[in-house]
Design an enzyme around this catalytic site. Structure first.
Site, PDB file in Angstrom:
ATOM      1  N   HIS A   1      -7.652  -3.270   4.538  1.00 39.36           N
ATOM      2  CA  HIS A   1      -7.052  -1.926   4.506  1.00 39.36           C
ATOM      3  C   HIS A   1      -7.768  -1.071   3.480  1.00 39.36           C
ATOM      4  O   HIS A   1      -8.153   0.083   3.749  1.00 39.36           O
ATOM      5  CB  HIS A   1      -5.567  -2.026   4.167  1.00 39.36           C
ATOM      6  CG  HIS A   1      -4.929  -0.745   3.732  1.00 39.36           C
ATOM      7  ND1 HIS A   1      -5.107  -0.202   2.472  1.00 39.36           N
ATOM      8  CD2 HIS A   1      -4.104   0.122   4.380  1.00 39.36           C
ATOM      9  CE1 HIS A   1      -4.454   0.928   2.370  1.00 39.36           C
ATOM     10  NE2 HIS A   1      -3.817   1.149   3.512  1.00 39.36           N
TER      11      HIS A   1
ATOM     12  N   SER B   1       0.827  -1.203   0.000  1.00 43.03           N
ATOM     13  CA  SER B   1       0.000   0.000   0.000  1.00 43.03           C
ATOM     14  C   SER B   1       0.862   1.255   0.000  1.00 43.03           C
ATOM     15  O   SER B   1       1.941   1.281   0.575  1.00 43.03           O
ATOM     16  CB  SER B   1      -0.917   0.029   1.226  1.00 43.03           C
ATOM     17  OG  SER B   1      -1.700   1.210   1.230  1.00 43.03           O
TER      18      SER B   1
END
Length: 485
Positions: free
Chosen positions: A190, A133
């Site tokens: 997430h 990420s």
């Protein structure tokens, strides 16, 4: 094209922006020599030509790529999820040997990762699904990394990934999440939290703009101020930047010339779909996903344009007080989004047999990733203080935080309803919070209805057992065996 004397300790397949940036990040760290390969050799040549300082080992065939890697060979795949990933895996597996490692760094569905790991593991080759990420900038400067796979593979991968990960308070934002698909599962959640966070921020902006008439630039100043306090985060920071931007062609605020239809790449929907399968309520995340879906239905929205709304105009009596209420409502709703996300991580770990340390996940999200925020330290502390914490919002810090914001939260949701301003994420987050704290829910009536039309049975509050009322008969109650239904 590769120099046979050069032995790379890691290779990257896929030279689109994410892959090339990750390769550059790897090459910039001491001790790494990086082999690069792309199906179209021109991309590889361009990257190598533009960055001679990286010392890449450039290759133009799978045989050449594999030959350039030192044993145990380690290759990171950064290609489009799905068939493209499977094709690359197939090419590597046919050339790799036991002990070699294949890492899928894309946004793969964790169920695909579980399947791939099962298919590959009999060969002795390690397959690792790693969530990465931080977007293009994170890939280059330091992402948050969520690798799954075997503990043995992490012995090799851990130092390499730690060398390129973002750093938060001296700690690299990477941890071995768990076996097989655990890394991609956590990355999926997430992204689900990211959906919720973005929607909540958008609702806060909309409330302030409609409620006070402030310009985007004025609201940008508000968000910049919020970013100095408990709401400090990457998403709050970039929101201020977006709201300050002026369109060069029209002179208008850029946000006013962007079409109000939000796109999605699927991970938010996966989060909600899997939460449904796991029986975990993630209503704030779900409403954020549905809000994007609604925004992208122009025909339906046009057809409903003349539907009646509130009968009167609404404006807050005190604009400054209203803005502060919105800030507090945003913080409370944000807490709920993270609480729901961690609930799903716990449920996924139980379902798939992963030993996921929740506090470690909070720590690796503190930097590098899109949802990085100041209060992730509070989440890490909460799970450190109580590793068996049942629901995050019940931890002392978060319980007190919501207690201090809930009056504002309720005022904002009520004002939005009265004014006809859609706040699906704010509203559903509050409803979820009240559902958690309610001493008794109307689910008792739902279960009674289910028993009436389908003989689904029910339990009683005053004695053990499973019961059914003979609704079509004399309406007496009988005790029944659960196995009979």
């Amino acid at each position: 094209m590769a120099d046979s004397r050069a032995a790379a300790n890691i290779g990257v397949v896929g030279m689109a922006v994410m892959g090339s940036n990750l390769a550059r990040n790897l090459a910039s760290r001491e001790g790494n020599t990086v082999a690069v390969f792309n199906r179209s050799p021109e991309r590889t040549r361009t990257l190598v030509g533009e960055h001679p300082e990286a010392g890449f080992v450039a290759t133009e065939s799978y045989d050449e790529f594999v030959a350039s890697l030192a044993k145990p060979r380690t290759a990171v795949i950064m290609v489009q999820a799905g068939k493209g990933t499977d094709a690359v895996i197939s090419e590597l597996v046919s050339r790799f040997e036991p002990g070699d490692i294949i890492v899928d760094g894309g946004n793969a569905n964790f169920l695909d990762t579980i399947r791939r790991e099962k298919e590959i593991s009999p060969s002795g080759i390690h397959f690792v699904g790693a969530g990465i990420s931080g977007g293009e900038e994170g890939a280059l400067k330091g992402p948050s990394i969520m690798p799954g796979g075997s503990a043995e593979s992490y012995e090799t991968l851990g130092p390499i990934l730690s060398s390129i990960a973002a750093i938060a308070e001296g700690e690299p934002c990477v941890t071995h999440v768990g076996t097989d698909g655990a890394g991609h599962f956590v990355k999926m959640v997430h992204n689900g939290i990211e959906y919720a966070d973005m929607q909540l921020i958008a609702e806060a902006y909309d409330l302030i703009r409609q409620g006070t008439g402030k310009s985007p630039a004025e609201i940008a100043d508000i968000f910049a101020e919020w970013n100095t306090g408990e709401l400090e985060s990457y998403l709050i920071e970039i929101t201020a930047e977006v709201l300050r931007q002026t369109d060069a062609a029209t002179g208008q605020p850029l946000v006013d010339v962007i079409l109000d239809q939000a796109g999605a790449k699927g991970t938010g929907a996966w989060t909600v779909q899997n939460a449904l399968d796991l029986g975990v309520p993630v209503s704030g995340i779900a409403e954020a996903v549905f809000a994007r879906s609604l925004s992208s239905r122009p025909a339906q929205r046009a057809a409903a344009r003349d539907l009646p709304g509130p009968s009167g105009d609404w404006r807050p009596d005190d604009e400054d007080a209203f803005v502060e209420d919105v800030r507090r409502a945003l913080y409370a709703s944000k807490i709920i989004a993270y609480s729901q996300g961690f609930d799903e991580i716990v449920a996924g770990a139980e379902q798939f047999g992963w030993e996921i340390k929740k506090g470690d996940i909070a720590k690796i999200w503190r930097a590098g990733c899109i949802i990085r925020a100041r209060f992730l330290n509070r989440i890490a502390d909460a799970y450190s203080d109580d590793p068996e914490l049942v629901v995050l919002v019940s931890a002392p810090y978060f319980r007190d935080a919501v207690a201090g914001t809930q009056d504002s939260w309720r005022r904002v949701v009520a004002a939005a309803a009265y004014a006809g301003i859609p706040t699906p994420a704010f509203s559903s987050s509050l409803a979820y919070y009240d559902g958690l704290r309610a001493p008794r829910l109307p689910a008792a009536l739902v279960q009674g209805q289910r028993d009436f039309f389908g003989a689904h049975t029910y339990k009683r509050v005053d004695k053990p057992g499973v019961f059914h009322t003979l609704w079509s008969g004399d309406r007496t109650e009988i005790e029944t065996s659960p196995s009979s239904h």
